[in-house]
Enzyme design. Structure first.
Site, PDB file in Angstrom:
ATOM      1  CE  LYS A 110      -4.432   1.017   0.225  1.00  0.00           C
ATOM      2  NZ  LYS A 110      -5.569   0.209  -0.245  1.00  0.00           N
ATOM      3  N   GLY A 222     -19.878   7.309   2.928  1.00  0.00           N
ATOM      4  CA  GLY A 222     -18.851   7.553   1.907  1.00  0.00           C
ATOM      5  C   GLY A 222     -19.483   7.399   0.532  1.00  0.00           C
ATOM      6  N   GLY A 224     -17.813   7.901  -2.613  1.00  0.00           N
ATOM      7  CA  GLY A 224     -16.774   8.012  -3.636  1.00  0.00           C
ATOM      8  C   GLY A 224     -16.877   6.838  -4.589  1.00  0.00           C
ATOM      9  CG  ASN A 225     -14.144   3.730  -7.255  1.00  0.00           C
ATOM     10  OD1 ASN A 225     -14.521   2.617  -6.914  1.00  0.00           O
ATOM     11  ND2 ASN A 225     -13.660   3.969  -8.452  1.00  0.00           N
ATOM     12  CB  ALA A 226     -15.901   1.865  -2.563  1.00  0.00           C
ATOM     13  N   GLY A 227     -18.427   3.651  -2.569  1.00  0.00           N
ATOM     14  CA  GLY A 227     -19.762   3.883  -2.002  1.00  0.00           C
ATOM     15  C   GLY A 227     -20.825   4.270  -3.011  1.00  0.00           C
TER      16      GLY A 227
HETATM   17  P1  NAD Z   1     -12.896   7.846  -2.812  1.00  0.00           P
HETATM   18  O1  NAD Z   1     -11.876   8.880  -2.566  1.00  0.00           O
HETATM   19  O2  NAD Z   1     -13.411   7.636  -4.183  1.00  0.00           O
HETATM   20  O3  NAD Z   1     -14.156   8.112  -1.843  1.00  0.00           O
HETATM   21  C1  NAD Z   1     -14.085   8.304  -0.460  1.00  0.00           C
HETATM   22  C2  NAD Z   1     -15.424   8.858  -0.010  1.00  0.00           C
HETATM   23  O4  NAD Z   1     -15.450   8.908   1.426  1.00  0.00           O
HETATM   24  C3  NAD Z   1     -15.705  10.277  -0.496  1.00  0.00           C
HETATM   25  O5  NAD Z   1     -17.062  10.385  -0.843  1.00  0.00           O
HETATM   26  C4  NAD Z   1     -15.417  11.125   0.741  1.00  0.00           C
HETATM   27  O6  NAD Z   1     -16.142  12.354   0.735  1.00  0.00           O
HETATM   28  C5  NAD Z   1     -15.922  10.201   1.805  1.00  0.00           C
HETATM   29  N1  NAD Z   1     -15.412  10.491   3.131  1.00  0.00           N
HETATM   30  C6  NAD Z   1     -14.162  10.834   3.512  1.00  0.00           C
HETATM   31  N2  NAD Z   1     -14.129  11.043   4.838  1.00  0.00           N
HETATM   32  C7  NAD Z   1     -15.370  10.823   5.291  1.00  0.00           C
HETATM   33  C8  NAD Z   1     -15.974  10.867   6.556  1.00  0.00           C
HETATM   34  N3  NAD Z   1     -15.270  11.176   7.644  1.00  0.00           N
HETATM   35  N4  NAD Z   1     -17.289  10.582   6.639  1.00  0.00           N
HETATM   36  C9  NAD Z   1     -18.023  10.257   5.551  1.00  0.00           C
HETATM   37  N5  NAD Z   1     -17.511  10.184   4.333  1.00  0.00           N
HETATM   38  C10 NAD Z   1     -16.204  10.471   4.212  1.00  0.00           C
HETATM   39  O7  NAD Z   1     -12.289   6.486  -2.201  1.00  0.00           O
HETATM   40  P2  NAD Z   1     -12.706   4.989  -2.534  1.00  0.00           P
HETATM   41  O8  NAD Z   1     -11.765   4.472  -3.532  1.00  0.00           O
HETATM   42  O9  NAD Z   1     -14.162   4.894  -2.734  1.00  0.00           O
HETATM   43  O10 NAD Z   1     -12.313   4.296  -1.160  1.00  0.00           O
HETATM   44  C11 NAD Z   1     -13.203   4.270  -0.041  1.00  0.00           C
HETATM   45  C12 NAD Z   1     -12.824   3.115   0.877  1.00  0.00           C
HETATM   46  O11 NAD Z   1     -12.905   1.900   0.116  1.00  0.00           O
HETATM   47  C13 NAD Z   1     -11.397   3.172   1.406  1.00  0.00           C
HETATM   48  O12 NAD Z   1     -11.367   2.600   2.704  1.00  0.00           O
HETATM   49  C14 NAD Z   1     -10.635   2.311   0.452  1.00  0.00           C
HETATM   50  O13 NAD Z   1      -9.449   1.794   1.012  1.00  0.00           O
HETATM   51  C15 NAD Z   1     -11.664   1.232   0.207  1.00  0.00           C
HETATM   52  N6  NAD Z   1     -11.437   0.472  -1.020  1.00  0.00           N
HETATM   53  C16 NAD Z   1     -11.438   1.070  -2.249  1.00  0.00           C
HETATM   54  C17 NAD Z   1     -11.192   0.305  -3.365  1.00  0.00           C
HETATM   55  C18 NAD Z   1     -11.212   0.884  -4.744  1.00  0.00           C
HETATM   56  O14 NAD Z   1     -11.062   0.111  -5.688  1.00  0.00           O
HETATM   57  N7  NAD Z   1     -11.432   2.161  -4.923  1.00  0.00           N
HETATM   58  C19 NAD Z   1     -10.929  -1.065  -3.243  1.00  0.00           C
HETATM   59  C20 NAD Z   1     -10.960  -1.647  -1.986  1.00  0.00           C
HETATM   60  C21 NAD Z   1     -11.210  -0.862  -0.884  1.00  0.00           C
END
Ligand code: NAD
Length: 417
Positions: A110, A222, A224-227
């Site tokens: 990571k 959340g 973002g991408n995942a949510g």
């Molecule tokens: P991202 O940057 O696309 O989205 C993150 C989201 O979380 C944003 O909407 C942000 O506004 C929100 N956020 C940040 N702090 C916050 C808080 N305190 N309260 C509420 N919302 C908050 O990131 P992502 O890629 O979606 O990753 C999110 C999680 O998923 C992380 O833990 C990441 O490690 C995990 N993850 C992502 C992937 C991937 O492929 N993108 C894969 C496995 C795990």
């Protein structure tokens, strides 16, 4: 001020518990408690915006390589103001466990940079990403360590890093990083792979729990991408998404809403807050909302000792890494809440990253349909292995996933010893 729990201490606790339940020998556990390599790097960027315009600012970043017994280190790069050595150590350990649960031939790594990317102009973000690529160029590589996106990092950033790395080594190396734009060597479906994989896992869990879409309300932390993609996927499948949030706050509507419309609203306004006739909620309130499924998809340590008792959901689907502390886990187990752990629930991202790497290394381009068919097969197999282990030992799914992972790792470590 309340001290944030150490994510690495949490990860170690989970590892040790899995080792005990698996009857793992002390030598293998000791190896897994340690990282193979961690590098700290400094990236100078000449600011072209903000108060420091014209000045050089130096950003700090990390690459943590936890274990490569099963294959090259694999794991995302995070850009966030809270990135720390402790965090990348935890996230890379979880990646080792996750690649083992997903049963893909990769290890755990990571990276991260301490930066709030929203404060940087696009050209500064590019400078920073290229500087990071140069700084870690000696330790990453197609067969060494293959980074990917994570919080606040995008396909564009992956493309810059690939380009800079290729300049450094003087030859094409598309497989050095995954999560690239499709036009630049990315895989079909990688953008939604984490949520798609989580959806397949949830589908299996819901069947075991007797939950059907029409009677299942979903809360997502959340967006973002995942949510956001999980919320959209759930809505399309007939689930009622009642609450979502981002770093600026959350929204709630007991009648449910269309998350695609919320995404449009977020694109226009920068946040989900203020969407339609929804009520504003905090993340803390989201955790205790009346719903069947709670899906944390933001950062670590959101479900803790202090709020776990208030969870009303029947299940938690961890798209984020490390959203639930070990203390909260115990409380949730006591309440009978089924926690589908991060190293299983969000493994669709790394599995599709692995598919991208395979395609790059063999000059292939698979269709979206092919990618999702392979993903579904992998995620279902991972779920079954974890479920069976949990049933066999009467342990939680997190413990079951840990046992599956450490047993697979132990085999690889011993065969190479
Ligand atoms: P991202 O940057 O696309 O989205 C993150 C989201 O979380 C944003 O909407 C942000 O506004 C929100 N956020 C940040 N702090 C916050 C808080 N305190 N309260 C509420 N919302 C908050 O990131 P992502 O890629 O979606 O990753 C999110 C999680 O998923 C992380 O833990 C990441 O490690 C995990 N993850 C992502 C992937 C991937 O492929 N993108 C894969 C496995 C795990």
């Amino acid at each position: 001020m309340v001290q944030q729990p150490s994510a690495f201490e949490n990860a170690l606790q989970q590892l040790r518990q899995a080792a005990t339940l698996a009857g793992l020998d002390q030598d293998t556990l000791t190896q897994l408690e340690h990282h193979d390599r961690i590098v700290e790097v400094a990236m100078p960027v000449r600011r072209t915006s903000g108060a420091n315009k014209g000045r050089v600012e130096v950003f700090t970043g990390y690459r943590a390589q936890h274990n490569n017994s099963r294959g090259p280190y694999k794991g995302g790069i995070r850009y966030h103001q809270q990135v720390s050595l402790d965090e990348v150590k935890a996230l890379s350990l979880w990646m080792t466990l996750k690649t083992a649960v997903a049963d893909i031939p990769m290890g755990g790594g990571k990276g991260g940079i301490i930066v709030d990317p929203k404060q940087l102009a696009v050209d500064e973000l590019e400078q920073l990403s290229r500087a990071y690529a140069r700084a870690v160029a000696d330790v990453i590589g197609v067969q060494k360590d293959v980074p990917a996106p994570d919080v606040n990092t995008t396909p564009q950033i992956m493309a810059w890093i690939r380009d800079e790395y290729e300049k450094y080594i003087g030859q094409p190396a598309p497989g050095v990083i995954t999560g690239k734009p499709v036009e630049a060597g990315g895989s079909e479906g990688r953008d939604v792979a984490t949520s798609e994989g989580a959806f397949y896992v949830w589908d299996q869990a819901a069947k075991k729990m007797g939950l059907v879409p029409a009677n299942t309300r979903v809360v997502v932390i959340g967006f973002g991408n995942a949510g956001s993609f999980l919320a959209i996927r759930m809505h399309e499948a007939g689930y009622k998404v009642v609450s979502v949030s981002d770093s600026r706050g959350g929204i709630y509507d007991p009648n449910g809403f269309d998350p695609s419309a919320v995404l449009e609203h977020k694109k226009k306004t920068g946040s989900v807050v203020g969407f339609g006739s929804s009520t504003s909620v905090t993340v803390e309130q989201q955790i205790s909302l009346e719903a069947e499924l709670l899906a944390p998809a933001a950062l670590e340590n959101q479900i803790t000792q202090s709020n776990a008792e208030s969870v009303q959901a029947k299940a938690i689907l961890e798209l984020a890494n490390g959203p639930t502390t070990p203390e909260a886990d115990q409380i949730l187990a006591g309440k009978g809440v089924t926690v589908i752990p991060d190293i299983l629930a969000n493994a669709g991202g790394v599995t599709t990253s692995y598919f991208e790497w395979v395609q790059n290394n063999s000059n292939q381009h698979w269709s979206r349909q092919d990618v999702f068919a392979k993903l579904q097969q992998k995620m279902t197999a991972a779920f079954d292995a974890v479920w069976d282990q949990s049933q066999k030992q009467s342990i939680t799914l997190r413990q079951g996933a840990g046992v599956v992972a450490v047993l697979r790792l132990a085999q690889a470590i011993k065969q190479r010893a």
